[in-house]
Motif scaffolding. Structure first.
Motif, PDB file in Angstrom:
ATOM      1  N   PRO A   1     -50.692   7.134  21.394  1.00  0.00           N
ATOM      2  CA  PRO A   1     -49.404   7.103  22.544  1.00  0.00           C
ATOM      3  C   PRO A   1     -48.146   7.889  21.721  1.00  0.00           C
ATOM      4  O   PRO A   1     -47.428   7.877  22.640  1.00  0.00           O
TER       5      PRO A   1
ATOM      6  N   GLN B   1     -43.156   8.091  27.727  1.00  0.00           N
ATOM      7  CA  GLN B   1     -44.010   7.121  26.972  1.00  0.00           C
ATOM      8  C   GLN B   1     -44.064   5.749  27.285  1.00  0.00           C
ATOM      9  O   GLN B   1     -44.932   4.957  27.431  1.00  0.00           O
TER      10      GLN B   1
ATOM     11  N   ILE C   1     -43.958  -1.966  21.620  1.00  0.00           N
ATOM     12  CA  ILE C   1     -45.593  -2.400  21.757  1.00  0.00           C
ATOM     13  C   ILE C   1     -45.787  -3.561  21.120  1.00  0.00           C
ATOM     14  O   ILE C   1     -46.466  -4.689  21.730  1.00  0.00           O
TER      15      ILE C   1
ATOM     16  N   VAL D   1     -52.837   3.343  27.922  1.00  0.00           N
ATOM     17  CA  VAL D   1     -51.741   4.085  27.507  1.00  0.00           C
ATOM     18  C   VAL D   1     -52.086   5.562  27.097  1.00  0.00           C
ATOM     19  O   VAL D   1     -52.857   5.515  25.819  1.00  0.00           O
TER      20      VAL D   1
ATOM     21  N   LEU E   1     -54.389   2.265  23.474  1.00  0.00           N
ATOM     22  CA  LEU E   1     -53.187   2.897  23.071  1.00  0.00           C
ATOM     23  C   LEU E   1     -54.049   4.204  22.643  1.00  0.00           C
ATOM     24  O   LEU E   1     -54.439   4.060  21.315  1.00  0.00           O
TER      25      LEU E   1
ATOM     26  N   ILE F   1     -46.292   2.837  29.276  1.00  0.00           N
ATOM     27  CA  ILE F   1     -46.474   1.513  28.684  1.00  0.00           C
ATOM     28  C   ILE F   1     -46.104   0.424  29.816  1.00  0.00           C
ATOM     29  O   ILE F   1     -46.782  -0.527  30.102  1.00  0.00           O
TER      30      ILE F   1
ATOM     31  N   PHE G   1     -55.854   0.619  19.096  1.00  0.00           N
ATOM     32  CA  PHE G   1     -54.899   1.348  18.668  1.00  0.00           C
ATOM     33  C   PHE G   1     -55.534   2.623  18.139  1.00  0.00           C
ATOM     34  O   PHE G   1     -55.957   2.413  16.829  1.00  0.00           O
TER      35      PHE G   1
END
Length: 324
Positions: A185, A165, A201, A99, A182, A169, A214
């Motif tokens: 994101p 967004q 998420i 993402v 991610l 995803i 992340f």
């Protein structure tokens, strides 16, 4: 005895350089880490620390003039750096997806949301044999991220930033990946929408069991959702620890400085402090520890000898001569 569970992703001694007329610039320098199945691994650091470059290298989507110059990236037992384009196509987006930071830039402005979801499914032989079954699958994907099916006919500019967004995803989850990256994101989203996106998420991760990397500047958010956190500085991994342990007692002086620069996750009234100075130039980094010109705990050894990432107690590690 049962065999140890293999990580979904294993990165070893990864090096990435940007090639220029003035010579190569090493943006990622001998980075190693694992991601366990079902884990959320956070990657944090200042701008230019190598966070996004590592993610792009893992997916092998580095833009020129960046090149991978060393190391190994194994995903579900397969060496990604040894795959040709056909081999990558069988892994990328199917089992390993991303993402991106800006959904407006990641989505095609002249295609509807339904067309973009459908293209993703068709490109990998998914979605069903008929147009009706493909549309049904696209509607299911939007429903997963909390968007009504009638938005399949919308173009990206007709959606809010949070909805775009969520579409990003949905595209990342379309083919049931084992690992989702991610890359910041929630950039440019307000704090309420940011919280909603991250909660969605995590909800989907719990439902489907995929792992997450992340990447963010925001340590406050990272501590709330991640199992472990990796701290990058000047292209190197300088600390890796469980999130709770890192929050309670960071070992690297750079991590200590980062945490002091962010509000407490517990809402405590604490004075914030910035890290003095600026990150070094990757073209001519200082000798020894790259953080030593900004460090308040520097010793002579820091100025001449590069610290290696060393295992400490409690499943944590740090690249620091003074960390204990």
């Amino acid at each position: 005895m049962s065999e140890p569970v293999q990580p979904v992703l294993s990165v070893r001694d990864l090096c990435v350089e940007y090639i220029s007329d003035r010579g190569p610039v090493r943006a990622v320098d001998r980075v190693s880490f694992d991601v366990a199945r079902g884990e959320v691994l956070g990657i944090a650091g200042e701008s230019g620390s190598g966070k996004s470059t590592v993610a792009q290298a893992v997916l092998r989507i580095l833009p020129p003039p960046a090149v991978i110059t060393g190391g190994q990236v194994r995903f579900e037992g397969t060496d990604l750096l040894g795959l040709d384009e056909d081999g990558l196509r069988a892994v990328r987006w199917k089992r390993l997806s991303m993402v991106f930071q800006s959904a407006m830039d990641a989505l095609n402005p002249v295609l509807t949301i339904g067309e973009q979801l459908g293209d993703t499914l068709r490109a990998h032989g998914a979605g069903g044999p008929s147009a009706a079954s493909l549309r049904e699958r696209c509607a299911e994907l939007l429903a997963l991220v909390g968007i009504q099916p009638d938005r399949l006919e919308s173009f990206p500019h007709q959606l809010s930033g949070g909805m775009r967004q969520r579409v990003g995803i949905a595209i990342a989850l379309a083919l049931d990946p084992a690992l989702v990256v991610l890359d910041e994101p929630t950039t440019a989203l307000d704090v309420i929408v940011e919280g909603e996106i991250l909660e969605k998420i995590l909800e989907l991760k719990r439902r489907f069991g995929f792992s997450v990397i992340f990447i963010t500047h925001d340590l406050t958010r990272m501590m709330q959702i991640c199992d472990r956190v990796a701290i990058f500085y000047s292209g190197r991994l300088v600390e890796l620890a469980p999130a709770a342990a890192l929050r309670a007692s960071p070992r690297h002086p750079y991590t200590q400085g980062l945490l002091k620069a962010f509000p407490s996750v517990h809402g405590l009234d604490e004075e914030l402090a910035s890290i003095p100075g600026s990150p070094p130039s990757l073209r001519s980094p200082p000798p020894g520890c790259r953080f030593h010109p900004r460090c308040g705990q520097v010793i002579d050894r820091c100025r001449t000898e590069e610290p290696r990432l060393t295992a400490l107690e409690g499943g944590r590690s740090a690249a620091c001569h003074v960390a204990r």
